[in-house]
Design a protein around this motif. Sequence first.
Motif, mmCIF file in Angstrom:
data_model
loop_
_atom_site.group_PDB
_atom_site.id
_atom_site.type_symbol
_atom_site.label_atom_id
_atom_site.label_comp_id
_atom_site.label_asym_id
_atom_site.label_seq_id
_atom_site.Cartn_x
_atom_site.Cartn_y
_atom_site.Cartn_z
ATOM 1 N N ILE A 36 0.844 -1.206 0.000
ATOM 2 C CA ILE A 36 0.000 0.000 0.000
ATOM 3 C C ILE A 36 0.875 1.251 0.000
ATOM 4 O O ILE A 36 1.730 1.410 0.883
ATOM 5 N N SER A 38 0.571 4.903 0.803
ATOM 6 C CA SER A 38 -0.368 5.786 1.500
ATOM 7 C C SER A 38 0.157 7.222 1.477
ATOM 8 O O SER A 38 1.199 7.520 2.063
ATOM 9 N N HIS A 76 -1.700 -1.194 -4.014
ATOM 10 C CA HIS A 76 -2.840 -0.307 -3.794
ATOM 11 C C HIS A 76 -2.366 1.116 -3.487
ATOM 12 O O HIS A 76 -1.415 1.307 -2.731
ATOM 13 N N THR A 78 -3.549 4.888 -1.985
ATOM 14 C CA THR A 78 -4.623 5.533 -1.225
ATOM 15 C C THR A 78 -4.195 6.910 -0.734
ATOM 16 O O THR A 78 -3.015 7.125 -0.437
ATOM 17 N N ASP A 79 -5.173 7.797 -0.622
ATOM 18 C CA ASP A 79 -4.904 9.087 0.032
ATOM 19 C C ASP A 79 -5.025 8.926 1.538
ATOM 20 O O ASP A 79 -4.632 9.800 2.299
ATOM 21 N N SER A 85 -7.591 1.043 4.303
ATOM 22 C CA SER A 85 -7.412 0.241 3.079
ATOM 23 C C SER A 85 -7.516 -1.241 3.399
ATOM 24 O O SER A 85 -8.176 -2.004 2.679
ATOM 25 N N GLU A 88 -11.054 -2.441 4.178
ATOM 26 C CA GLU A 88 -11.827 -2.649 2.939
ATOM 27 C C GLU A 88 -11.399 -3.932 2.233
ATOM 28 O O GLU A 88 -12.223 -4.709 1.757
#
Length: 514
Positions: A36, A38, A76, A78-79, A85, A88
């Motif tokens: 991820i 981020s 992935h 993400t903000d 994350s 989900e």
Amino acid sequence: MVDDSTTWFFVPYDQLNHEIFPWSEGNRENNGLILIESRMKGNSLNYHKQKLALLLSNMRHFAAEAKELGHPVKYHFTDGNYHDSLAEMHAEFGEINLVTPAERSLRVELMPLVEGGKIRLLPHDGWLTKREWFTETVGNTPPFRMDKFYQRVRKETGVLMQDGKPMGGKYSFDAENRLPWKGDPPAQRELFFGVDEIDNTVMRLVTEEFAHHPGNCDLSKVPTTLEQHNQALKWGMDNMEFFGPYEDAMSSRSRYLFHSKLAISVNLHRLSPQQIVDSALATNAPINSVEGFFRQMIWREYVKHVHDVTDGFRTLEVYDEHAREPNFLEQNNPLPAAYWGAKTGLNCLDEVVSSVMDEGWTHHIPRLMILSNFASLLDINPRQLTTWFHEAFIDAYDWVVEPNVLGMGTYSLGSAMMTKPYVSGTPYINKMSDYCKNCKFNPKKDCKVSNLYWAFLERHKESFKGNIRMAMPLRSLAKRSDEKKAQDVVAYEEILSALTEGREYSCGQLRLTH
Ligand SMILES: Cc1cc2nc3c(=O)[nH]c(=O)nc-3n(C[C@H](O)[C@H](O)[C@H](O)COP(=O)(O)OP(=O)(O)OC[C@H]3O[C@@H](n4cnc5c(N)ncnc54)[C@H](O)[C@@H]3O)c2cc1C
Ligand code: SF4
């Protein structure tokens, strides 16, 4: 559609290893990896651009390498944060496996998912030592001292041991490892790495989207592919012969001297600590170098244990819950702009800070005897200094930066980790570096760093009462004349006010303006 036979692992930014974690076991096609990126994490501190680029490029290269090895990979963006994350993704992937994160901050963030049964926590086997070796020799409470733990590690692992005794007749060769460096033997040339499309994309991203963050960004200076980390390992090992004797030396002619720069690789786990130690032991370097290097690798383990058993010092009496910091000497001056590159006219400090702004790195002694030393002498708040180290250094993570800054670089834990503060005046810097040669101040005439040292002792002498290691400096302080002590105070006030206002220091400023 996700295949039911796949076991999914979340791979944090600092577990980028293909061999030592559970996803290397069994059939790689059945071990799916989640990574991820981020943006919230990137903006959670004012991180140096080089650090952001190092992490992102290593994650992206690791993901590409993992795909080549056969792993299903979910990368992935993400903000938001990791927690949301993964919460989900649980709906899609089911239970997600996680090797216990080294960083406290990530453990805390993900704990609700562990407690809620969405994440299964696995042991982290990327360390060289066991927790019980630490607790049985050092304990869970201060004072924390390294020696007994180190001896236990040598005995347990058999490293540099012969017939149950330390090779060379002693456990530490530290006393032999304090030579200044005059240019001979020559230092190895800096290692540069090829820059590929992933690196270029990451550098563009960091310079555009994190434009407000400090420092330069140049991925030709750090390894990002596995092959490059192996080149870095070779370069580090080629330095081993002279690592020991010149371990404490500082020079503007070589930032690295004979240091390995391998904290960058090992803290990301691109290289495992075992791999690095095995490589060091396989060199033909003299014992004072190999032992010195091995001891540093064990320091790394030691600080991790200290951080873990004290929950990042939160269990210690000296930790102030309200201020969220330990601050034994009650030092509360704000961190000056000098640490972000404003020139001070003090060449030692300016040289070291420019290395940090350039590449987010200096070796151990500039961190300790320049950056931390000046902060201590100027009563800079230790938490602010720690945050700066965390942001500015490319090898900094909470578990390693906090013990090193709060416990060693400053005296904010009192004697919990160190018997006395690491502070020094002009003679040490002049002896161990060549910085004074290019300074507008003369180390034998008008340099004021020693005045800062005496002023520091005078301000904090009550806190050192009863500390045997401080008895000699305090006796010398008592003999210092009132006139000299008054000069010490002036030097402290002048330098502090110049640095606080972000301007260069020149002698006699206070007297001129008052
Ligand atoms: C104030 C201060 C802040 C520091 N902050 C960090 C940090 O954020 N991250 C970090 O990894 N190290 C930190 N250190 C420890 C040390 O300075 C760096 O690990 C080292 O300088 C990294 O350069 P190198 O890889 O060339 O190490 P080398 O000198 O080649 O040493 C070999 C290895 O030993 C390990 N090591 C050596 N000393 C320590 C130590 N005290 N603690 C942990 N590991 C050690 C590192 O993994 C390093 O790669 C800090 C030290 C001080 C005094
Ligand atoms: S003369 Fe003083 S200020 Fe200048 S580099 Fe040396 S120790 Fe630092």
